[in-house]
Design a protein around this motif. Structure first.
Motif, PDB file in Angstrom:
ATOM      1  N   HIS A  72       0.541 -15.408  -5.339  1.00  0.00           N
ATOM      2  CA  HIS A  72      -0.782 -14.658  -5.091  1.00  0.00           C
ATOM      3  C   HIS A  72      -0.412 -13.190  -4.141  1.00  0.00           C
ATOM      4  O   HIS A  72      -0.998 -12.066  -4.601  1.00  0.00           O
ATOM      5  N   LEU A  76      -1.134  -9.390  -4.839  1.00  0.00           N
ATOM      6  CA  LEU A  76      -1.743  -8.378  -4.258  1.00  0.00           C
ATOM      7  C   LEU A  76      -0.971  -7.151  -3.380  1.00  0.00           C
ATOM      8  O   LEU A  76      -1.284  -6.105  -3.669  1.00  0.00           O
ATOM      9  N   ARG A  80      -1.361  -3.244  -4.535  1.00  0.00           N
ATOM     10  CA  ARG A  80      -1.659  -2.046  -3.272  1.00  0.00           C
ATOM     11  C   ARG A  80      -0.443  -1.212  -3.834  1.00  0.00           C
ATOM     12  O   ARG A  80      -0.786   0.077  -3.405  1.00  0.00           O
ATOM     13  N   PRO A  86      -6.311  -5.342  -7.730  1.00  0.00           N
ATOM     14  CA  PRO A  86      -5.726  -6.705  -7.685  1.00  0.00           C
ATOM     15  C   PRO A  86      -6.584  -7.796  -8.665  1.00  0.00           C
ATOM     16  O   PRO A  86      -7.572  -7.603  -8.814  1.00  0.00           O
ATOM     17  N   ALA A  88      -8.485 -10.709  -9.445  1.00  0.00           N
ATOM     18  CA  ALA A  88      -9.651 -11.367  -8.625  1.00  0.00           C
ATOM     19  C   ALA A  88      -9.043 -12.769  -8.075  1.00  0.00           C
ATOM     20  O   ALA A  88      -9.391 -13.316  -7.031  1.00  0.00           O
ATOM     21  N   ILE A  91      -7.207 -12.467  -5.001  1.00  0.00           N
ATOM     22  CA  ILE A  91      -8.049 -12.237  -3.497  1.00  0.00           C
ATOM     23  C   ILE A  91      -8.662 -13.588  -3.494  1.00  0.00           C
ATOM     24  O   ILE A  91      -8.979 -13.721  -2.238  1.00  0.00           O
ATOM     25  N   GLN A  92      -9.252 -14.331  -4.184  1.00  0.00           N
ATOM     26  CA  GLN A  92      -9.911 -15.533  -4.043  1.00  0.00           C
ATOM     27  C   GLN A  92      -8.833 -16.422  -3.276  1.00  0.00           C
ATOM     28  O   GLN A  92      -9.301 -17.218  -2.380  1.00  0.00           O
ATOM     29  N   LEU A  94      -6.463 -15.790  -1.309  1.00  0.00           N
ATOM     30  CA  LEU A  94      -6.111 -15.244  -0.086  1.00  0.00           C
ATOM     31  C   LEU A  94      -7.126 -15.689   0.546  1.00  0.00           C
ATOM     32  O   LEU A  94      -7.292 -16.325   1.899  1.00  0.00           O
ATOM     33  N   ASN A  95      -8.546 -15.459   0.422  1.00  0.00           N
ATOM     34  CA  ASN A  95      -9.655 -16.137   0.901  1.00  0.00           C
ATOM     35  C   ASN A  95      -9.656 -17.375   1.223  1.00  0.00           C
ATOM     36  O   ASN A  95     -10.174 -17.927   2.282  1.00  0.00           O
ATOM     37  N   ALA A 139      -3.709 -10.199   4.973  1.00  0.00           N
ATOM     38  CA  ALA A 139      -5.018  -9.425   4.844  1.00  0.00           C
ATOM     39  C   ALA A 139      -5.113  -8.063   6.003  1.00  0.00           C
ATOM     40  O   ALA A 139      -5.445  -7.129   5.659  1.00  0.00           O
ATOM     41  N   THR A 143      -4.977  -4.227   4.960  1.00  0.00           N
ATOM     42  CA  THR A 143      -5.930  -3.237   5.197  1.00  0.00           C
ATOM     43  C   THR A 143      -5.822  -2.482   6.521  1.00  0.00           C
ATOM     44  O   THR A 143      -6.353  -1.804   7.144  1.00  0.00           O
TER      45      THR A 143
END
Length: 195
Positions: A72, A76, A80, A86, A88, A91-92, A94-95, A139, A143
């Protein structure tokens, strides 16, 4: 796959997420490496980065979860670098890693080793702490101010990500750069000799 040693990619010492993303690479032929090839290797990899206690024991389930996070992260980072949306699911994932930590890393003291922080949980929760730390780093990297420096090695046979130390840097290591330059020289020589 023959295991080889690969020099660290720029930024991987400071960012465990980059190190994890770069812990697998298939190189030409049967050469390549997987730093998480088995539970023992995954344990050693995490312990070398102070993400788990050196005496922790990981099982195949834990290694599998770490390998999944690696996939994952690569998705991502690729998104980037290519300025694409990316997946979905990445992202899920990582969250999920960010929010799955069962509790704080507790302060411990050992008469020989001194102070340290570690999870006081079963093995699966130990890996969750490590994954949460890596996910937090990813993350922040995606960002933060270093996000524009994130790059993918331009050597066709390499799949590692790194932080560009200058705008013209194309490869994650001198080894990849040397391999590309040698291939170009060989191709020019073949064209010049009419082969």
């Amino acid at each position: 796959m023959q295991e080889i040693s690969q020099p660290p990619a720029p930024g991987s010492a400071e960012h465990p997420s980059l190190a994890l993303a770069g812990s697998l690479n298939d190189l030409p032929g049967t050469r390549g490496f997987d730093d998480l090839a088995d539970p023992e290797a995954a344990t050693a990899w995490l312990a070398a980065r102070d993400l788990i206690s050196p005496d922790a024991v990981l099982y195949e389930l834990c290694r599998g979860r770490l390998v999944g996070l690696r996939a994952h992260l690569r998705a991502l980072f690729a998104a980037r670098v290519s300025c694409e949306a990316p997946p979905a699911g990445a992202i899920q994932a990582l969250n999920d890693a960010l929010t799955s930590v069962p509790g704080a890393r507790l302060l411990r003291h050992d008469p020989v080793a001194g102070f340290r922080r570690e999870a006081d949980h079963p093995a699966t929760q130990v890996v969750e702490h490590a994954m949460a730390t890596i996910a937090e780093d990813a993350a922040s990297l995606l960002t933060g101010a270093e996000a524009p420096q994130l790059a993918e090695c331009e050597a066709g046979s390499c799949q590692r990500f790194f932080l560009r130390t200058h705008a013209r840097r194309q490869w994650c290591s001198n080894r990849c750069g040397d391999r590309v330059r040698a291939a170009r020289a060989y191709a020019r020589k073949r064209v010049g000799s009419g082969v």
